[in-house]
Design a protein around this motif. Sequence first.
Motif, PDB file in Angstrom:
ATOM      1  N   TYR A 192       0.841  -1.200   0.000  1.00 53.66           N
ATOM      2  CA  TYR A 192       0.000   0.000   0.000  1.00 53.66           C
ATOM      3  C   TYR A 192       0.873   1.246   0.000  1.00 53.66           C
ATOM      4  CZ  TYR A 192      -3.415   3.497   1.505  1.00 53.66           C
ATOM      5  OH  TYR A 192      -4.213   4.616   1.586  1.00 53.66           O
ATOM      6  N   ASP A 193       0.580   2.140  -0.928  1.00 48.14           N
ATOM      7  CA  ASP A 193       1.281   3.418  -1.034  1.00 48.14           C
ATOM      8  C   ASP A 193       0.376   4.496  -0.442  1.00 48.14           C
ATOM      9  OD1 ASP A 193       2.371   5.861  -1.802  1.00 48.14           O
ATOM     10  OD2 ASP A 193       3.079   5.102  -3.738  1.00 48.14           O
ATOM     11  N   ALA A 194       0.718   4.996   0.743  1.00 48.45           N
ATOM     12  CA  ALA A 194      -0.139   5.945   1.447  1.00 48.45           C
ATOM     13  C   ALA A 194      -0.223   7.294   0.730  1.00 48.45           C
ATOM     14  CB  ALA A 194       0.368   6.152   2.874  1.00 48.45           C
ATOM     15  N   LEU A 195       0.777   7.636  -0.054  1.00 49.29           N
ATOM     16  CA  LEU A 195       0.762   8.915  -0.754  1.00 49.29           C
ATOM     17  C   LEU A 195      -0.277   8.936  -1.868  1.00 49.29           C
ATOM     18  CD1 LEU A 195       4.566   9.773  -1.018  1.00 49.29           C
ATOM     19  CD2 LEU A 195       2.864  10.832   0.484  1.00 49.29           C
ATOM     20  N   THR A 196      -0.396   7.840  -2.586  1.00 50.98           N
ATOM     21  CA  THR A 196      -1.356   7.769  -3.695  1.00 50.98           C
ATOM     22  C   THR A 196      -2.657   7.090  -3.291  1.00 50.98           C
ATOM     23  OG1 THR A 196      -0.463   5.642  -4.439  1.00 50.98           O
ATOM     24  CG2 THR A 196       0.503   7.644  -5.393  1.00 50.98           C
ATOM     25  N   GLN A 197      -2.682   6.480  -2.097  1.00 52.67           N
ATOM     26  CA  GLN A 197      -3.818   5.698  -1.609  1.00 52.67           C
ATOM     27  C   GLN A 197      -4.103   4.503  -2.517  1.00 52.67           C
ATOM     28  OE1 GLN A 197      -5.962   9.795  -0.116  1.00 52.67           O
ATOM     29  NE2 GLN A 197      -7.321   8.062  -0.527  1.00 52.67           N
ATOM     30  N   ILE A 198      -3.059   3.981  -3.129  1.00 47.74           N
ATOM     31  CA  ILE A 198      -3.190   2.846  -4.042  1.00 47.74           C
ATOM     32  C   ILE A 198      -2.502   1.622  -3.454  1.00 47.74           C
ATOM     33  CG2 ILE A 198      -2.554   1.927  -6.310  1.00 47.74           C
ATOM     34  CD1 ILE A 198      -2.815   4.764  -7.408  1.00 47.74           C
ATOM     35  N   GLN A 199      -3.227   0.524  -3.484  1.00 46.87           N
ATOM     36  CA  GLN A 199      -2.663  -0.751  -3.060  1.00 46.87           C
ATOM     37  C   GLN A 199      -2.299  -1.552  -4.308  1.00 46.87           C
ATOM     38  OE1 GLN A 199      -5.138  -4.056  -1.339  1.00 46.87           O
ATOM     39  NE2 GLN A 199      -4.100  -3.456   0.551  1.00 46.87           N
ATOM     40  N   HIS A 200      -1.044  -1.993  -4.377  1.00 46.20           N
ATOM     41  CA  HIS A 200      -0.556  -2.774  -5.506  1.00 46.20           C
ATOM     42  C   HIS A 200      -0.546  -4.247  -5.105  1.00 46.20           C
ATOM     43  CE1 HIS A 200       0.725   0.930  -7.518  1.00 46.20           C
ATOM     44  NE2 HIS A 200       1.146   1.317  -6.329  1.00 46.20           N
ATOM     45  N   ASN A 201      -1.240  -5.066  -5.892  1.00 47.45           N
ATOM     46  CA  ASN A 201      -1.424  -6.467  -5.544  1.00 47.45           C
ATOM     47  C   ASN A 201      -0.962  -7.388  -6.657  1.00 47.45           C
ATOM     48  OD1 ASN A 201      -3.272  -6.079  -3.006  1.00 47.45           O
ATOM     49  ND2 ASN A 201      -4.193  -4.808  -4.604  1.00 47.45           N
ATOM     50  N   SER A 202      -0.394  -8.501  -6.253  1.00 43.87           N
ATOM     51  CA  SER A 202      -0.032  -9.547  -7.203  1.00 43.87           C
ATOM     52  C   SER A 202      -0.558 -10.877  -6.681  1.00 43.87           C
ATOM     53  CB  SER A 202       1.485  -9.620  -7.379  1.00 43.87           C
ATOM     54  OG  SER A 202       1.826 -10.597  -8.332  1.00 43.87           O
ATOM     55  N   THR A 203      -1.168 -11.661  -7.581  1.00 46.57           N
ATOM     56  CA  THR A 203      -1.651 -12.999  -7.240  1.00 46.57           C
ATOM     57  C   THR A 203      -0.823 -14.024  -7.991  1.00 46.57           C
ATOM     58  OG1 THR A 203      -3.912 -12.227  -6.863  1.00 46.57           O
ATOM     59  CG2 THR A 203      -3.622 -14.569  -7.317  1.00 46.57           C
ATOM     60  N   ILE A 204      -0.212 -14.928  -7.250  1.00 41.76           N
ATOM     61  CA  ILE A 204       0.612 -15.984  -7.842  1.00 41.76           C
ATOM     62  C   ILE A 204      -0.103 -17.315  -7.668  1.00 41.76           C
ATOM     63  CG2 ILE A 204       2.829 -17.200  -7.749  1.00 41.76           C
ATOM     64  CD1 ILE A 204       2.688 -13.795  -6.232  1.00 41.76           C
ATOM     65  N   LYS A 205      -0.235 -18.069  -8.758  1.00 39.31           N
ATOM     66  CA  LYS A 205      -0.874 -19.382  -8.705  1.00 39.31           C
ATOM     67  C   LYS A 205       0.126 -20.442  -9.157  1.00 39.31           C
ATOM     68  CE  LYS A 205      -5.568 -17.660  -9.413  1.00 39.31           C
ATOM     69  NZ  LYS A 205      -6.811 -17.734 -10.221  1.00 39.31           N
ATOM     70  N   LYS A 206       0.336 -21.438  -8.291  1.00 41.44           N
ATOM     71  CA  LYS A 206       1.279 -22.516  -8.575  1.00 41.44           C
ATOM     72  C   LYS A 206       0.490 -23.806  -8.793  1.00 41.44           C
ATOM     73  CE  LYS A 206       4.745 -20.186  -5.731  1.00 41.44           C
ATOM     74  NZ  LYS A 206       5.715 -20.277  -4.629  1.00 41.44           N
ATOM     75  N   TYR A 207       0.558 -24.317 -10.011  1.00 34.05           N
ATOM     76  CA  TYR A 207      -0.183 -25.517 -10.401  1.00 34.05           C
ATOM     77  C   TYR A 207       0.687 -26.751 -10.172  1.00 34.05           C
ATOM     78  CZ  TYR A 207      -3.414 -22.292 -12.730  1.00 34.05           C
ATOM     79  OH  TYR A 207      -4.317 -21.295 -12.999  1.00 34.05           O
TER      80      TYR A 207
END
Length: 271
Positions: A192-207
């Motif tokens: 989470y970047d408090a300056l921009t109020q943007i949360q950057h998310n990554s989802t990793i899926k391992k098959y």
Amino acid sequence: MQVSLSRRIILKEINASNNLDMYDDPSSYDEEYESYQAEIPLLLKWASITKGTIIDLACGTGRATIPLANEGYKLMGIDIHQGMLDRAKEKSSRMNLKIDWVRQDCTQLNLKTKASLIYTVGNSFQHFLTNENQDALLSSVRNHLIDGGIFIFGTRFPNASELLSSPEEEYVRTYKDKNSQLIVEEYHISEYDALTQIQHNSTIKKYKDSEGEIVKETSSNISLRYVYPKEMERILHKYGLKILHLYKDWNGSPITSVSNEMIYICRKIND
């Protein structure tokens, strides 16, 4: 597993330039989200007291569009992602439903109709990452609502636990992929970047195969803007949208300081 600084920087750059990763496989998206129907009763309640066309903004594969059309309402679904719209068209055609699916940017709507009800669900409001994007979205909404029309949307509540982030892969769940029958382990990275109020998310899926060996790994990225209640109140007022109700969920429960969602019911004030 610790994520390097360079990987975190790349993650943010990807999210800033392309925020549609998780929608590139509409069938997989449906498999994960189509069964979620929490919004439908509230939407149907407001649909029952409105007339004419109802507009679903950022409609995706029609998760909330199709159920309303199936109840006899006239629906228009708008989305910027052609693949999601194609999936929506395919589903509605199988049900012989007449829905007007339109590919447009929700911040630059140019529809030849005005609606008595416009809604956007699935926390789509958080996809509009800048003040300018939010302004353009709400301007588009206002321009396409009749006087006294209703705008309904939901967004995640920026409580403390929601904004906690981890630069490491965090295990989320294990499930069986219906198509490949492989076991999938899902992990999330969140910053989470408090300056921009943007949360950057990554989802990793391992098959994994039957032996527990990883045979495929995928990752998708998404960035989400958080808006605080008083900030939202000011923005909506700016665009002539009066807040009628603010709930913590789609059941209409009163909001609290530890809520997870903010559900807004707004009315367009006459010009």
